[in-house]
Design a protein around this motif. Structure first.
Motif, PDB file in Angstrom:
ATOM      1  N   GLY A  22       1.572  -0.890   0.858  1.00 18.41           N
ATOM      2  CA  GLY A  22       0.362   0.217  -0.354  1.00 18.41           C
ATOM      3  C   GLY A  22       1.212   1.441   0.106  1.00 18.41           C
ATOM      4  N   MET A  23       0.906   2.155  -0.856  1.00 15.68           N
ATOM      5  CA  MET A  23       1.821   2.888  -1.818  1.00 15.68           C
ATOM      6  C   MET A  23       1.016   4.512  -1.408  1.00 15.68           C
ATOM      7  SD  MET A  23       5.259   2.313  -1.186  1.00 15.68           S
ATOM      8  CE  MET A  23       5.677   3.260  -1.822  1.00 15.68           C
ATOM      9  N   PHE A  39      17.419   0.922   3.882  1.00 14.42           N
ATOM     10  CA  PHE A  39      16.951  -0.500   3.867  1.00 14.42           C
ATOM     11  C   PHE A  39      16.512  -0.578   2.380  1.00 14.42           C
ATOM     12  CE2 PHE A  39      16.361  -0.118   8.639  1.00 14.42           C
ATOM     13  CZ  PHE A  39      16.908  -1.490   8.901  1.00 14.42           C
ATOM     14  N   THR A  40      16.768  -1.464   1.299  1.00 15.02           N
ATOM     15  CA  THR A  40      16.339  -1.742  -0.010  1.00 15.02           C
ATOM     16  C   THR A  40      15.031  -1.238   0.072  1.00 15.02           C
ATOM     17  OG1 THR A  40      18.212  -2.927  -0.429  1.00 15.02           O
ATOM     18  CG2 THR A  40      16.401  -3.033  -1.740  1.00 15.02           C
ATOM     19  N   THR A  41      14.052  -1.128  -0.435  1.00 14.50           N
ATOM     20  CA  THR A  41      12.478  -1.418   0.263  1.00 14.50           C
ATOM     21  C   THR A  41      12.124  -1.326  -0.782  1.00 14.50           C
ATOM     22  OG1 THR A  41      12.801   0.295   1.832  1.00 14.50           O
ATOM     23  CG2 THR A  41      10.918   0.115   0.480  1.00 14.50           C
ATOM     24  N   ILE A  42      10.566  -2.612  -1.014  1.00 20.01           N
ATOM     25  CA  ILE A  42       9.762  -2.550  -2.367  1.00 20.01           C
ATOM     26  C   ILE A  42       8.222  -1.578  -1.929  1.00 20.01           C
ATOM     27  CG2 ILE A  42       8.897  -4.244  -3.550  1.00 20.01           C
ATOM     28  CD1 ILE A  42      11.406  -6.535  -3.113  1.00 20.01           C
ATOM     29  N   GLY A  43       8.129  -1.254  -2.951  1.00 24.19           N
ATOM     30  CA  GLY A  43       7.022  -0.840  -2.596  1.00 24.19           C
ATOM     31  C   GLY A  43       5.433  -1.545  -3.326  1.00 24.19           C
ATOM     32  N   PHE A  44       4.570  -2.093  -3.229  1.00 20.33           N
ATOM     33  CA  PHE A  44       4.273  -3.059  -3.603  1.00 20.33           C
ATOM     34  C   PHE A  44       2.170  -2.167  -3.390  1.00 20.33           C
ATOM     35  CE2 PHE A  44       0.048  -5.369  -3.776  1.00 20.33           C
ATOM     36  CZ  PHE A  44       0.195  -6.419  -5.122  1.00 20.33           C
ATOM     37  N   ASP A  45       1.704  -2.023  -5.071  1.00 20.51           N
ATOM     38  CA  ASP A  45       0.649  -0.899  -4.692  1.00 20.51           C
ATOM     39  C   ASP A  45      -0.277  -1.886  -6.045  1.00 20.51           C
ATOM     40  OD1 ASP A  45      -0.958   1.624  -3.392  1.00 20.51           O
ATOM     41  OD2 ASP A  45      -2.256   0.958  -5.009  1.00 20.51           O
ATOM     42  N   ILE A  46      -0.780  -2.198  -5.619  1.00 19.68           N
ATOM     43  CA  ILE A  46      -2.272  -2.491  -7.137  1.00 19.68           C
ATOM     44  C   ILE A  46      -2.751  -1.177  -7.831  1.00 19.68           C
ATOM     45  CG2 ILE A  46      -3.219  -4.446  -6.087  1.00 19.68           C
ATOM     46  CD1 ILE A  46      -5.628  -3.130  -5.829  1.00 19.68           C
ATOM     47  N   ASN A  47      -2.235  -0.028  -8.026  1.00 17.44           N
ATOM     48  CA  ASN A  47      -2.846   1.017  -8.583  1.00 17.44           C
ATOM     49  C   ASN A  47      -1.616   1.817  -9.063  1.00 17.44           C
ATOM     50  OD1 ASN A  47      -2.957   3.996  -9.407  1.00 17.44           O
ATOM     51  ND2 ASN A  47      -4.848   4.189  -7.547  1.00 17.44           N
ATOM     52  N   ARG A  48      -1.170   1.282 -10.341  1.00 21.72           N
ATOM     53  CA  ARG A  48      -0.647   1.804 -11.417  1.00 21.72           C
ATOM     54  C   ARG A  48       0.127   3.309 -11.674  1.00 21.72           C
ATOM     55  NH1 ARG A  48       0.239  -2.910 -16.160  1.00 21.72           N
ATOM     56  NH2 ARG A  48      -0.588  -4.790 -14.903  1.00 21.72           N
ATOM     57  N   GLU A  49      -1.339   4.125 -11.458  1.00 22.57           N
ATOM     58  CA  GLU A  49      -1.536   4.968 -12.349  1.00 22.57           C
ATOM     59  C   GLU A  49      -0.500   5.790 -10.812  1.00 22.57           C
ATOM     60  OE1 GLU A  49      -4.402   9.182 -12.495  1.00 22.57           O
ATOM     61  OE2 GLU A  49      -4.223   7.400 -12.701  1.00 22.57           O
ATOM     62  N   HIS A  66       4.138  -3.710  -8.499  1.00 18.75           N
ATOM     63  CA  HIS A  66       2.351  -4.153  -8.985  1.00 18.75           C
ATOM     64  C   HIS A  66       2.080  -5.717  -8.624  1.00 18.75           C
ATOM     65  CE1 HIS A  66       2.430  -3.545 -13.827  1.00 18.75           C
ATOM     66  NE2 HIS A  66       1.879  -4.440 -13.563  1.00 18.75           N
ATOM     67  N   THR A  67       3.314  -6.279  -8.993  1.00 17.11           N
ATOM     68  CA  THR A  67       2.970  -7.859  -9.323  1.00 17.11           C
ATOM     69  C   THR A  67       4.148  -8.033  -7.213  1.00 17.11           C
ATOM     70  OG1 THR A  67       4.364  -7.106 -11.322  1.00 17.11           O
ATOM     71  CG2 THR A  67       4.319  -9.190 -10.399  1.00 17.11           C
ATOM     72  N   SER A  68       3.265  -8.802  -6.755  1.00 16.81           N
ATOM     73  CA  SER A  68       3.409  -9.585  -5.502  1.00 16.81           C
ATOM     74  C   SER A  68       4.513 -10.602  -5.378  1.00 16.81           C
ATOM     75  CB  SER A  68       2.114 -10.066  -5.227  1.00 16.81           C
ATOM     76  OG  SER A  68       1.433 -11.719  -6.524  1.00 16.81           O
ATOM     77  N   ALA A  69       4.505 -11.117  -6.861  1.00 12.23           N
ATOM     78  CA  ALA A  69       5.751 -12.043  -7.000  1.00 12.23           C
ATOM     79  C   ALA A  69       7.154 -11.594  -6.948  1.00 12.23           C
ATOM     80  CB  ALA A  69       5.966 -13.229  -8.075  1.00 12.23           C
ATOM     81  N   LEU A  95      -9.216  -4.592   1.741  1.00 11.72           N
ATOM     82  CA  LEU A  95      -8.313  -4.142   1.147  1.00 11.72           C
ATOM     83  C   LEU A  95      -7.676  -4.406   2.053  1.00 11.72           C
ATOM     84  CD1 LEU A  95      -8.871  -0.619   0.196  1.00 11.72           C
ATOM     85  CD2 LEU A  95      -9.032  -2.947  -1.094  1.00 11.72           C
ATOM     86  N   LEU A  96      -7.799  -5.207   3.557  1.00 12.31           N
ATOM     87  CA  LEU A  96      -6.875  -5.493   4.438  1.00 12.31           C
ATOM     88  C   LEU A  96      -6.601  -7.310   4.178  1.00 12.31           C
ATOM     89  CD1 LEU A  96      -4.749  -5.189   7.275  1.00 12.31           C
ATOM     90  CD2 LEU A  96      -6.645  -4.782   8.621  1.00 12.31           C
ATOM     91  N   LYS A  97      -7.540  -7.767   3.768  1.00 14.62           N
ATOM     92  CA  LYS A  97      -7.058  -8.805   4.299  1.00 14.62           C
ATOM     93  C   LYS A  97      -6.730  -8.837   2.661  1.00 14.62           C
ATOM     94  CE  LYS A  97     -11.836  -9.538   6.392  1.00 14.62           C
ATOM     95  NZ  LYS A  97     -13.284 -10.612   6.527  1.00 14.62           N
ATOM     96  N   LYS A  98      -7.584  -8.396   1.545  1.00 14.92           N
ATOM     97  CA  LYS A  98      -6.268  -8.594   0.390  1.00 14.92           C
ATOM     98  C   LYS A  98      -5.071  -8.750   0.847  1.00 14.92           C
ATOM     99  CE  LYS A  98     -10.017  -7.707  -2.637  1.00 14.92           C
ATOM    100  NZ  LYS A  98     -10.948  -6.753  -4.080  1.00 14.92           N
ATOM    101  N   ALA A  99      -4.458  -7.169   1.048  1.00 11.89           N
ATOM    102  CA  ALA A  99      -3.158  -7.415   1.669  1.00 11.89           C
ATOM    103  C   ALA A  99      -2.010  -8.612   2.082  1.00 11.89           C
ATOM    104  CB  ALA A  99      -2.555  -6.349   2.000  1.00 11.89           C
ATOM    105  N   THR A 100      -2.720  -8.435   2.552  1.00 13.69           N
ATOM    106  CA  THR A 100      -2.900 -10.201   4.547  1.00 13.69           C
ATOM    107  C   THR A 100      -2.689 -11.603   3.394  1.00 13.69           C
ATOM    108  OG1 THR A 100      -3.739  -9.247   5.919  1.00 13.69           O
ATOM    109  CG2 THR A 100      -3.255 -10.981   6.599  1.00 13.69           C
ATOM    110  N   HIS A 101      -3.417 -11.834   2.144  1.00 15.04           N
ATOM    111  CA  HIS A 101      -3.398 -12.529   1.636  1.00 15.04           C
ATOM    112  C   HIS A 101      -1.612 -12.231   0.348  1.00 15.04           C
ATOM    113  CE1 HIS A 101      -7.330 -15.012   2.051  1.00 15.04           C
ATOM    114  NE2 HIS A 101      -7.659 -13.843   2.387  1.00 15.04           N
ATOM    115  N   THR A 102      -2.197 -11.141   0.659  1.00 13.56           N
ATOM    116  CA  THR A 102      -0.446 -11.007  -0.840  1.00 13.56           C
ATOM    117  C   THR A 102       0.622 -11.441   0.277  1.00 13.56           C
ATOM    118  OG1 THR A 102      -1.598  -9.069  -2.029  1.00 13.56           O
ATOM    119  CG2 THR A 102       0.587  -8.834  -2.186  1.00 13.56           C
ATOM    120  N   VAL A 103       0.777 -10.691   1.290  1.00  5.01           N
ATOM    121  CA  VAL A 103       2.000 -11.319   2.075  1.00  5.01           C
ATOM    122  C   VAL A 103       1.980 -12.382   2.189  1.00  5.01           C
ATOM    123  CG1 VAL A 103       2.372 -10.688   4.416  1.00  5.01           C
ATOM    124  CG2 VAL A 103       1.819  -8.812   2.956  1.00  5.01           C
ATOM    125  N   SER A 104       1.214 -12.685   2.952  1.00  2.17           N
ATOM    126  CA  SER A 104       0.558 -14.918   3.000  1.00  2.17           C
ATOM    127  C   SER A 104       1.566 -15.424   1.858  1.00  2.17           C
ATOM    128  CB  SER A 104      -0.174 -15.104   3.685  1.00  2.17           C
ATOM    129  OG  SER A 104      -0.967 -16.701   3.630  1.00  2.17           O
TER     130      SER A 104
END
Length: 413
Positions: A22-23, A39-49, A66-69, A95-104
């Motif tokens: 969530g960025m 810290f090297t950081t990866i920011g993940f978000d489904i909003n490409r804009e 935007h790629t969870s892999a 949104l929280l549940k989706k984010a948690t599934h992404t991390v899981s």
């Protein structure tokens, strides 16, 4: 060797890779601190804009995706997604549940997962943790979980680093790792003994604000009815060096936290059969405040012989000054209520060029004079108030932005 030592060493050496889910405003603020800390950081978000806009900032050590892999290499995950309300005003954890599934789906042995999103007490323990443990990893064995509520103040120059950070853990190793991480990111870490305590800390902070904002709005209504300037009252009361914290009248509490988290609290309390009448009344009063503002606006218009078909200009539609965030903005509720009363509404906001198909008007004296009333609804610092006053159009100064002007056409809340 304790199972958390390997990750603790990575945190200490700043070689742990951090993934932020969530960025938005909060996630970006966290990323600023993690990358600044090395810290090297990866920011993940489904909003490409949103990601494209962030790429223009070119933060060092930050990769956006935007790629969870792409998160599979991360050792630490910080979830910063919104926890809004539904259209019916109910808590929405989708949104929280989706984010948690992404991390899981991308967890590996001995990862630390931190939730910063605002939630009701028990959410991390009863919703987030079980979803994460579906990965096959578990707390107390090979998974660490923390809750650390975000405390960032949008529009303020104060950075995340300067704000004390409450941290908690699902167990002692989780807490130890969370403390080690945030000690690298902020000046002061405040450990608490459980996830639920950290969650309720944020709930209390926001509910305190909600109750007091609605108290002062009620006091403002009373003061106006008996002809007293509430703003002068607040200034006088603020001279007391103890026991008083000033709050100010307005269109009602807005934004993604103050009117939202008490709703989460109330729902959880109702599930547990615990009455919270003061919180319930504060939410009810807050929902009524935009209607009161509209009532006052039409009272002003009537003094000038105008009716419900008047042209009204809103200056500022965001939930607070100097930000571009319209989430849960009480001004938008004022707008909707004005239109219900047959008013023709337009707006000017330098922070929101377009909203729901309507374009922010360019503010000129001639434009202002085309309106029957100006509502100074969100007191942005970069508005030309002199021009508004010089127009001699009636002005409803909702948040006392024009206190330094003397003009018979200015009306206070």
């Amino acid at each position: 060797m304790d199972k958390e030592l390997a990750l603790l060493h990575k945190i200490t050496a700043r070689t742990a890779q951090i993934g932020i889910i969530g960025m938005g405003y909060i996630g970006t603020s966290v990323a600023t601190e993690t990358t600044t800390a090395g810290f090297t950081t990866i920011g993940f978000d489904i909003n490409r804009e949103r990601l494209n806009l962030l790429r223009q900032k070119q933060l060092p050590l930050l990769q956006l995706t935007h790629t969870s892999a792409d998160l599979r290499s991360c050792d630490i995950f910080i979830i910063c997604v919104p926890t809004p309300l539904t259209e019916m005003g109910k808590p929405d954890l989708s949104l929280l549940k989706k984010a948690t599934h992404t991390v899981s789906a991308v967890l590996h042995h001995n990862c630390l997962v931190v939730l910063e999103s605002s939630v009701a007490p028990g959410t991390t323990r009863t919703i987030v943790q079980p979803l994460l443990e579906k990965s096959g990893f578990s707390v107390g064995k090979d998974l660490f979980i923390s809750f650390s509520p975000e405390r960032i103040d949008p529009g303020s120059k104060q950075t995340m680093r300067a704000i004390p950070k409450v941290v908690s853990g699902a167990d002692q190793p989780s807490l130890k790792l969370a403390i080690a991480l945030y000690e690298k990111l902020v000046e002061k870490v405040v450990p608490v003994t459980s996830l639920d305590i950290a969650e309720l800390t944020k709930v209390l902070e926001n509910t305190f604000r909600l109750v007091n904002i609605n108290l002062i709005n009620e006091m403002a209504q009373y003061a106006d009815t008996i002809g007293i300037d509430i703003w002068e009252v607040i200034r006088a009361a603020s001279t007391k060096p103890f026991g008083f914290l000033p709050h100010y009248p307005g269109t009602g509490a807005g934004g993604y936290c103050i009117p939202v988290l008490p709703t989460y609290l109330l729902e959880d309390a109702e599930k547990n059969h615990i009455p919270l009448p003061m919180v319930a009344q504060a939410l009810k009063t807050n929902s009524f405040q935009p209607c009161y503002v509209v009532k006052r606006a039409f009272e002003i218009l009537q003094k000038y012989g105008k009716n419900g078909h008047s042209r009204i200009l809103l200056t500022g539609i965001t939930y607070k000054k100097d930000v571009a965030d319209t989430r849960e903005s009480a001004v938008l509720k004022v707008w909707k209520e004005l239109e219900k009363q047959q008013a023709y509404v337009s707006y000017h906001d330098p922070h929101v060029p377009k909203f729901n198909g309507t374009t922010s008007l360019h503010l000129t004296k001639d434009l202002i004079k085309q309106h029957d009333l100006v509502l100074v609804s969100t007191p942005h610092s970069d508005l030309d108030y002199q021009q508004i006053v010089d127009s001699e159009v009636p002005i409803f100064d909702i948040q006392n932005a024009l206190s330094h002007f003397q003009n018979e056409h200015i009306y206070k809340l």
